[in-house]
Write an enzyme that holds these catalytic residues in place. Structure first.
Site, PDB file in Angstrom:
ATOM      1  N   ASN A 123      20.207 -52.647 -94.016  1.00  0.00           N
ATOM      2  CA  ASN A 123      19.439 -53.870 -94.032  1.00  0.00           C
ATOM      3  C   ASN A 123      20.404 -55.085 -93.561  1.00  0.00           C
ATOM      4  OD1 ASN A 123      17.260 -55.430 -94.397  1.00  0.00           O
ATOM      5  ND2 ASN A 123      18.034 -56.661 -96.017  1.00  0.00           N
ATOM      6  N   LYS A 175      23.158 -25.859 -67.016  1.00  0.00           N
ATOM      7  CA  LYS A 175      22.360 -26.706 -66.002  1.00  0.00           C
ATOM      8  C   LYS A 175      21.850 -25.929 -65.236  1.00  0.00           C
ATOM      9  CE  LYS A 175      25.179 -29.974 -67.872  1.00  0.00           C
ATOM     10  NZ  LYS A 175      24.654 -31.291 -68.595  1.00  0.00           N
ATOM     11  N   LYS A 201      25.800 -23.341 -74.086  1.00  0.00           N
ATOM     12  CA  LYS A 201      24.943 -24.039 -74.890  1.00  0.00           C
ATOM     13  C   LYS A 201      23.823 -24.827 -74.382  1.00  0.00           C
ATOM     14  CE  LYS A 201      25.635 -29.060 -76.428  1.00  0.00           C
ATOM     15  NZ  LYS A 201      24.591 -29.413 -75.506  1.00  0.00           N
ATOM     16  N   ASP A 203      21.511 -27.785 -73.964  1.00  0.00           N
ATOM     17  CA  ASP A 203      21.469 -29.281 -73.693  1.00  0.00           C
ATOM     18  C   ASP A 203      20.846 -29.761 -74.721  1.00  0.00           C
ATOM     19  OD1 ASP A 203      22.387 -31.734 -72.842  1.00  0.00           O
ATOM     20  OD2 ASP A 203      22.687 -30.850 -70.839  1.00  0.00           O
ATOM     21  N   GLU A 204      21.118 -31.082 -75.227  1.00  0.00           N
ATOM     22  CA  GLU A 204      20.603 -31.450 -76.499  1.00  0.00           C
ATOM     23  C   GLU A 204      19.327 -31.834 -76.385  1.00  0.00           C
ATOM     24  OE1 GLU A 204      22.046 -35.130 -73.732  1.00  0.00           O
ATOM     25  OE2 GLU A 204      22.745 -32.825 -74.510  1.00  0.00           O
ATOM     26  N   HIS A 294      25.223 -31.760 -82.022  1.00  0.00           N
ATOM     27  CA  HIS A 294      25.117 -32.696 -80.686  1.00  0.00           C
ATOM     28  C   HIS A 294      25.121 -34.048 -81.317  1.00  0.00           C
ATOM     29  CE1 HIS A 294      24.761 -34.664 -77.086  1.00  0.00           C
ATOM     30  NE2 HIS A 294      25.116 -33.567 -76.561  1.00  0.00           N
ATOM     31  N   ARG A 295      25.873 -35.084 -80.704  1.00  0.00           N
ATOM     32  CA  ARG A 295      25.572 -36.450 -81.156  1.00  0.00           C
ATOM     33  C   ARG A 295      24.980 -37.472 -80.263  1.00  0.00           C
ATOM     34  NH1 ARG A 295      31.300 -39.528 -79.677  1.00  0.00           N
ATOM     35  NH2 ARG A 295      31.511 -38.718 -77.627  1.00  0.00           N
ATOM     36  N   HIS A 327      30.550 -33.006 -80.955  1.00  0.00           N
ATOM     37  CA  HIS A 327      30.972 -33.580 -79.804  1.00  0.00           C
ATOM     38  C   HIS A 327      31.747 -35.028 -80.091  1.00  0.00           C
ATOM     39  CE1 HIS A 327      28.714 -31.143 -77.034  1.00  0.00           C
ATOM     40  NE2 HIS A 327      28.432 -30.703 -77.765  1.00  0.00           N
TER      41      HIS A 327
END
Length: 475
Positions: A123, A175, A201, A203-204, A294-295, A327
């Site tokens: 808050n 990718k 991996k 991807d996020e 993952h962030r 990460h």
């Protein structure tokens, strides 16, 4: 006036707006081992004294409100209130101060990162008396740290599961991150893993979209993983993203991954939330799954220097909530990350005991009392020429994750993976022989490229690629 009101008034109750300094600014307070300590970077509004601003932060993030209330007399404020016990100006910054606040341990629910964050940052960041506010660091007392189970497995258990020691682990994000069919996605995974990577991996933002539903992806990726494992004789893994729109769906995906026999899954912990993350971490611990974190969304929270939450706090929160990898940035790649700051929170993720070190942004000594460690993951704009620096900066207990730096190889995914594995093995061998990776890194890569055509091709492609921008988040 009612009798109750008369009684309270007679006891000294006086309505009105609070002067926070009278109650919450306590420069003589000696902190306790059980206190949760916070360091806030404050920018008060013009005309607001820093002592009043610091006291307001302590009040609004603990027991206080803007006015006196008669129910204050029904509890012990001295026992439960937060205290601003020190304020120091930020060198080189106008009207910025570090306010140190101590919170009694009883303010927080055991084992709940959600409650901790709701209390301390929930808050107060919208408080009008402040132009900006940033939580720079938290000291988690040992008594509170022991209420968390932390990472599902930790660094040593992961190495034992994978049977891989003495070097960083290698990964790759598949990718393009969106648009591939499940079968083609699995093919890309297989090529990378058979070429020498330890992990691939999701991807996020790969979850369950129309072009590739999660169940199809899990099946094809599991097939690719086991095929590469059989061919290479090494244990392989792919971070299957279990993040979903509901906790129930997330747990269903995790259970399916376990049924397939894969070693690791993944969660976007900031967008998914701490409660969901802790639940998933507990499931992974009970069912033998590693958990990659993952962030995604972190820069919305941590990138501005004067407002938000520093990533070192988010990293500590993740270690408590649970995750085996997270990460952390690269220092040398395309994403934000100043070297000393990054090394500071890397130590906070991996080590049991971390001394206060303001040169690395660590405001408090942190004792994790044997809470398992988290492997830092370096990813984002890195390639083979970065390998010596990454090996030197992050050391063995890390994951070096090359996405475009693998898949962008002119000969394909498998040669890209070979190039990265050869570069890594060369750097580790050179380091073990006593060579200086920081000074001799390029020579080490060139020497290795003489007997690896895959590495030579990668060196040629990325020889001019650099990301030379000044970092925003400096000490």
């Amino acid at each position: 006036m009612s009798p109750q009101t008369e009684t309270k008034a007679g006891a000294g109750f006086k309505a009105g707006v609070k002067d926070y300094r009278l109650t919450y600014y306590t420069p003589d307070y000696e902190t306790k081992e059980t206190d949760v300590l916070a360091a806030f970077r404050m920018t008060p509004q013009p005309g607001v004294p820093p002592e009043e601003a610091g006291a307001a932060v302590a009040a609004e993030s603990s027991t206080g409100t803007w006015t006196t209330v008669w129910t204050d007399g029904l509890t012990s404020l001295d026992r439960y209130k937060g205290r601003c016990y020190d304020i120091e100006p930020v060198p080189g910054e106008e009207n910025q101060y570090i306010a140190y606040v101590a919170y009694p341990l009883d303010l927080f629910e055991e084992g709940s990162v959600t409650n901790l964050f709701t209390s301390i940052v929930g808050n107060v960041f919208g408080f009008k008396a402040l132009r900006a506010l940033r939580l720079e660091d938290l000291r988690i007392p040992a008594a509170y740290a022991k209420t968390f189970q932390g990472p599902p497995h930790g660094i040593q258990v992961e190495r034992d599961k994978l049977n891989k020691y003495g070097r960083p682990l290698l990964g790759c994000t598949i990718k393009p991150k969106l648009g591939l069919s499940a079968k083609n996605y699995g093919r890309a995974v297989y090529e990378c893993l058979r070429g020498g990577l330890d992990f691939t991996k999701d991807d996020e933002n790969v979850t369950s979209q129309p072009f590739m539903r999660w169940r199809d992806r899990f099946l094809f990726v599991a097939e690719a993983t086991f095929k590469a494992q059989a061919e290479t004789g090494e244990i392989k893994g792919h971070y299957l993203n279990a993040t979903a729109g509901t906790c129930e769906e997330m747990m269903k995906r995790a259970a399916y991954a376990r049924e397939l026999g894969v070693p690791i899954i993944m969660h976007d912990y900031l967008t998914g939330g701490f409660t969901a993350n802790t639940s998933l971490s507990n499931y992974c611990r009970d069912n033998g799954l590693l958990l990659h974190i993952h962030r995604a969304m972190h820069a919305v929270i941590d990138r501005q220097k004067n407002h938000g939450i520093h990533f070192r706090v988010l990293a500590k929160a993740l270690r408590m909530s649970g995750g085996d990898h997270i990460h952390t940035g690269t220092v040398v790649g395309k994403l934000e990350g100043e070297r000393q700051v990054t090394l500071g929170f890397v130590d906070l993720l991996r080590d049991d005991y971390i001394e206060k070190d303001r040169s690395r942004g660590i405001y408090f000594t942190q004792d994790w009392v044997a809470l398992p460690g988290v492997l830092p993951v370096a990813s984002g704009g890195i390639h083979v020429w970065h390998m010596p620096a990454l090996t030197e900066i992050f050391g063995d207990d890390s994951v070096l994750q090359f996405g475009g730096g693998t898949l962008g190889h002119p000969w394909g995914n498998a040669p890209g993976a070979v190039a990265n594995r050869v570069a890594l093995e060369a750097c580790v061998q050179a380091r073990n022989e006593g060579r200086d990776l920081a000074r001799q890194g390029n020579d080490i890569i060139r020497e290795a490229a003489k007997w690896s055509p895959e590495l030579a091709a990668a060196c040629e492609v990325w020889k001019e690629i650099k990301f030379e921008f000044d970092t925003i988040d400096t000490l």
